[in-house]
Design a protein around this motif. Structure first.
Motif, mmCIF file in Angstrom:
data_model
loop_
_atom_site.group_PDB
_atom_site.id
_atom_site.type_symbol
_atom_site.label_atom_id
_atom_site.label_comp_id
_atom_site.label_asym_id
_atom_site.label_seq_id
_atom_site.Cartn_x
_atom_site.Cartn_y
_atom_site.Cartn_z
ATOM 1 N N UNK A 1 37.404 20.387 82.110
ATOM 2 C CA UNK A 1 38.356 19.793 83.844
ATOM 3 C C UNK A 1 38.292 18.383 84.361
ATOM 4 N N UNK A 2 36.196 18.342 84.516
ATOM 5 C CA UNK A 2 35.966 17.223 85.642
ATOM 6 C C UNK A 2 36.521 16.579 85.113
ATOM 7 N N UNK A 3 36.036 16.266 83.577
ATOM 8 C CA UNK A 3 36.467 14.310 83.120
ATOM 9 C C UNK A 3 37.960 13.316 83.730
ATOM 10 N N UNK A 4 37.592 12.642 84.574
ATOM 11 C CA UNK A 4 38.852 11.572 85.048
ATOM 12 C C UNK A 4 38.811 11.013 84.242
ATOM 13 N N UNK A 5 38.531 10.240 83.081
ATOM 14 C CA UNK A 5 38.597 8.859 82.346
ATOM 15 C C UNK A 5 37.932 9.112 80.986
ATOM 16 N N UNK A 6 38.849 8.817 80.329
ATOM 17 C CA UNK A 6 38.092 8.177 78.182
ATOM 18 C C UNK A 6 38.690 7.219 78.534
ATOM 19 N N UNK A 7 37.246 6.465 77.725
ATOM 20 C CA UNK A 7 37.016 4.771 78.872
ATOM 21 C C UNK A 7 37.545 4.303 77.411
ATOM 22 N N UNK A 8 37.409 2.811 77.106
ATOM 23 C CA UNK A 8 38.064 1.864 75.566
ATOM 24 C C UNK A 8 37.463 2.612 74.700
ATOM 25 N N UNK A 9 38.025 2.898 73.600
ATOM 26 C CA UNK A 9 37.495 3.276 72.381
ATOM 27 C C UNK A 9 36.349 4.207 71.822
ATOM 28 N N UNK A 10 37.032 5.152 73.552
ATOM 29 C CA UNK A 10 35.724 6.230 73.736
ATOM 30 C C UNK A 10 36.031 7.104 71.793
ATOM 31 N N UNK A 11 37.055 7.279 71.399
ATOM 32 C CA UNK A 11 37.426 8.253 70.316
ATOM 33 C C UNK A 11 38.229 7.425 69.079
ATOM 34 N N UNK A 12 37.353 6.439 69.064
ATOM 35 C CA UNK A 12 38.443 4.991 67.843
ATOM 36 C C UNK A 12 37.562 5.873 67.306
ATOM 37 N N UNK A 13 38.198 5.576 65.759
ATOM 38 C CA UNK A 13 37.858 5.919 64.652
ATOM 39 C C UNK A 13 37.483 7.122 64.435
ATOM 40 N N UNK A 14 37.812 8.459 64.948
ATOM 41 C CA UNK A 14 37.324 9.341 64.686
ATOM 42 C C UNK A 14 38.555 10.174 63.798
ATOM 43 N N UNK A 15 38.496 10.200 62.540
ATOM 44 C CA UNK A 15 39.369 9.887 61.288
ATOM 45 C C UNK A 15 40.152 11.053 61.261
ATOM 46 N N UNK A 16 38.500 11.913 60.880
ATOM 47 C CA UNK A 16 38.993 13.213 61.227
ATOM 48 C C UNK A 16 39.380 14.719 62.018
ATOM 49 N N UNK A 17 39.714 13.574 63.211
ATOM 50 C CA UNK A 17 39.997 14.360 64.188
ATOM 51 C C UNK A 17 41.408 14.712 64.208
ATOM 52 N N UNK A 18 41.644 16.453 64.317
ATOM 53 C CA UNK A 18 42.871 16.707 64.447
ATOM 54 C C UNK A 18 43.191 17.028 66.326
ATOM 55 N N UNK A 19 42.435 17.883 66.114
ATOM 56 C CA UNK A 19 43.410 18.993 67.732
ATOM 57 C C UNK A 19 42.204 18.302 68.926
#
Length: 222
Positions: free
Chosen positions: A94-112
């Motif tokens: 809950x504390x996270x204010x921002x998710x920066x450039x390409x933070x999770x990019x190409x996490x090909x198996x990320x579903x949820x």
């Protein structure tokens, strides 16, 4: 090579860096700088961490990343989790204010992607979930204000815009939802751009809090 690295060690007299349980931090221990690429399984981020640094988990082999209950992380840095191929689910504190450039990019198996209650997230920046082709389950918190360029580009399993009707969303930028499973998502940024420019192009001002064609709530530009 570095893909086999299991732990970092830092001299206690180093003025700039420190290591704890094999992870690399800044001297104060509030910024997680790097996680060894060779560790597998599960890892829990300490509550003292306030920032996940540039590429900290990039290409990690970890399959589970958790955060302590009283987590104080404010931001996920550039390419923080880029290419984390074994990651299938993550819960954003809950504390996270921002998710920066390409933070999770190409996490090909990320579903949820889950968000803790009372989330403070306001910004998803360029390419945050770019190329997450398995992403299906995500609903952004009400606090979200902007979804930047290419944010969900290439999320081929995404069927609907993950924004609640009660969100304070003010902007969806270019190609944010292009190449998703539902091809209509690619039109969201065009819709919103026309809506915000209505005063110039059509001679009237949209009413604050009203919705565009696709049900996105808008506020007047300030």
């Amino acid at each position: 090579g570095l893909n086999e690295l299991k732990a970092f060690t830092v001299d206690e007299n180093n003025r700039y860096y420190s290591a704890r349980e094999g992870l690399l931090y800044d001297k104060e221990g509030t910024k997680l700088i790097a996680v060894p690429a060779g560790i597998t399984g599960s890892l829990t981020v300490d509550e003292d961490v306030k920032a996940i640094g540039v590429g900290a988990f990039e290409n990690t082999a970890l399959s589970e990343i958790n955060f302590e209950d009283n987590c104080n992380v404010l931001t996920f840095g550039y390419r923080a989790f880029f290419g984390a191929k074994n990651l299938t689910e993550i819960t954003i504190p809950a504390s996270v204010l921002s998710i920066d450039y390409y933070a999770f990019a190409n996490c090909e198996n990320l579903v949820t992607v889950n968000f803790e209650p009372e989330s403070n997230l306001t910004g998803l920046y360029e390419g945050a979930f770019y190329g997450c082709k398995s992403l299906q389950n995500i609903m952004l918190p009400d606090s979200i204000v902007e979804i930047s360029d290419f944010c969900f580009y290439g999320c081929m399993s995404l069927t609907k815009l993950p924004v609640p009707a009660t969100a304070e969303l003010r902007g969806i930028y270019s190609y944010a939802c292009q190449r998703c499973k539902n091809h209509r998502l690619g039109y969201y940024h065009y819709c919103c751009r026309r809506y915000h420019n209505a005063t110039n192009s059509r001679g009237y001002q949209p009413r604050t809090g009203s919705r565009c064609t696709y049900g996105i709530r808008h506020q007047q530009d300030r």
